[in-house]
Motif scaffolding. Structure first.
Motif, short mmCIF file in Angstrom:
data_model
loop_
_atom_site.label_atom_id
_atom_site.label_comp_id
_atom_site.label_asym_id
_atom_site.label_seq_id
_atom_site.Cartn_x
_atom_site.Cartn_y
_atom_site.Cartn_z
N GLY A 145 13.19 -33.90 -20.17
CA GLY A 145 12.25 -33.30 -21.10
C GLY A 145 11.25 -34.34 -21.58
O GLY A 145 11.13 -35.43 -21.02
N THR A 146 10.56 -34.01 -22.65
CA THR A 146 9.60 -34.95 -23.20
C THR A 146 10.24 -35.90 -24.19
O THR A 146 9.65 -36.92 -24.55
N GLU A 147 11.46 -35.57 -24.64
CA GLU A 147 12.17 -36.43 -25.59
C GLU A 147 13.59 -36.68 -25.11
O GLU A 147 14.14 -35.88 -24.34
N TRP A 196 22.24 -42.08 -24.37
CA TRP A 196 20.96 -41.38 -24.48
C TRP A 196 20.89 -40.31 -23.37
O TRP A 196 21.31 -40.54 -22.25
N PHE A 197 20.36 -39.14 -23.70
CA PHE A 197 20.20 -38.09 -22.70
C PHE A 197 18.95 -37.29 -23.01
O PHE A 197 18.44 -37.28 -24.14
N SER A 198 18.45 -36.62 -21.98
CA SER A 198 17.24 -35.81 -22.13
C SER A 198 17.39 -34.55 -21.30
O SER A 198 18.06 -34.56 -20.26
N PHE A 199 16.77 -33.48 -21.74
CA PHE A 199 16.75 -32.24 -20.98
C PHE A 199 15.50 -31.46 -21.36
O PHE A 199 14.90 -31.67 -22.41
N VAL A 249 10.50 -39.72 -24.03
CA VAL A 249 11.08 -40.16 -22.76
C VAL A 249 10.12 -41.12 -22.06
O VAL A 249 8.92 -40.86 -21.95
N VAL A 250 10.65 -42.24 -21.61
CA VAL A 250 9.90 -43.18 -20.78
C VAL A 250 10.58 -43.17 -19.41
O VAL A 250 11.70 -43.66 -19.25
#
Length: 296
Positions: A145-147, A196-199, A249-250
């Motif tokens: 995702g974006t974060e 850390w995780f992102s979706f 997110v980078v």
């Protein structure tokens, strides 16, 4: 006295850095050399009661140590090899080589070596191509995702325990303390902290980076520093979640990620190949389950 201290330091250094303590059980490294061979061997760096210590042994100790090959390091390891040989000879005089402990160690070393050789000769992991690595990278990036989120969880087995934990949180008991005391998840040892995780949002089934959908939904709706006010049902368990941090997110470039990603994929391929190898052997074997697992 100084030389004795140096020798003892050498023992500790060799045991820690090159694993020679284990080899002391497996058998003598110099006993195969006879006194008559000493004069003909130009690579003997020392003798202990006429038993030679070979330069090859020192070279192997240096390699195993993982430390820079310096004169000081070689001197320390040489002293350790000398001390090791002194102890071996003393143990031989007391016939410790005939004990059951040594016999067990020899049997274990044999089995371990046989197993490693068999696996090396028969296990065939899938070769990971550059195209596969690239495809995995693209798939992972597509799911981001974006974060990204940094969360903590307390996972318990029932609503009653969850209610009690929430009450203690209301009284000011730290989340980390309650996670260590009550959580049944592996993260309990780290105060409930998750990586850390992102979706992608809105959250949808199968696109949560392995996180349970109800938990991903709860995380996405929390403000930083807040705790879910009711437990999240995940199967038969109840999860209390706290959002510690959130950041944009980078995404690393493919070149930055490819080596680590390839290593992970190759490790997974080896695990699959090992499981397949053991399964093939098991299919041809007659295996009797342990008594305590039998159904009467």
């Amino acid at each position: 006295m100084k030389s004795k201290h140096m020798m003892l330091a050498g023992v500790r250094r060799v045991a820690m850095l090159s694993g020679m303590a284990a080899m002391m059980i497996a058998g003598p490294i110099a006993a195969a050399k006879t006194p008559l061979q000493q004069g003909a061997d130009a690579d003997v760096i020392a003798t202990v009661n006429r038993v030679p210590i070979q330069r090859a042994q020192l070279d192997e100790a240096v390699r195993s140590s993982g430390q820079p090959d310096t004169p000081a390091q070689r001197q320390t390891l040489t002293e350790g090899l000398i001390a090791r040989e002194l102890i071996r000879q003393a143990a031989e005089k007391e016939k410790l080589g005939n004990t059951e402990q040594v016999a067990q160690a020899v049997r274990k070393a044999r089995v371990d070596t046989e197993n490693r050789l068999y696996i090396a000769q028969h296990m065939r992991p899938e070769a990971i191509s550059e195209a596969q690595v690239r495809a995995r990278y693209d798939a992972i990036v597509a799911e981001l995702g974006t974060e990204e989120y940094k969360a903590r969880v307390i996972t318990v087995r029932d609503d009653l325990t969850a209610k009690a934990v929430l009450a203690k949180l209301d009284r000011g008991v730290p989340f980390e303390t309650l996670a260590a005391e009550n959580s049944v998840a592996p993260s309990r040892t780290d105060g409930g902290a998750l990586p850390w995780f992102s979706f992608r949002t809105p959250v949808s089934e199968g696109h949560t980076q392995g996180l349970a959908l109800p938990l991903a939904l709860a995380v996405s709706m929390l403000d930083v520093g807040r705790i879910s006010r009711s437990p999240v049902a995940v199967g038969n368990q109840r999860v209390i979640v706290k959002l510690d941090a959130k950041r944009p997110v980078v995404t690393p470039s493919y070149e930055q990620a490819r080596a680590s990603l390839r290593q992970t994929m190759e490790s997974q391929a080896s695990e699959r190949a090992f499981t397949q190898l053991v399964g093939t052997l098991a299919a041809k074997a007659v295996i009797v389950p342990p008594r305590n697992s039998r159904q009467d």
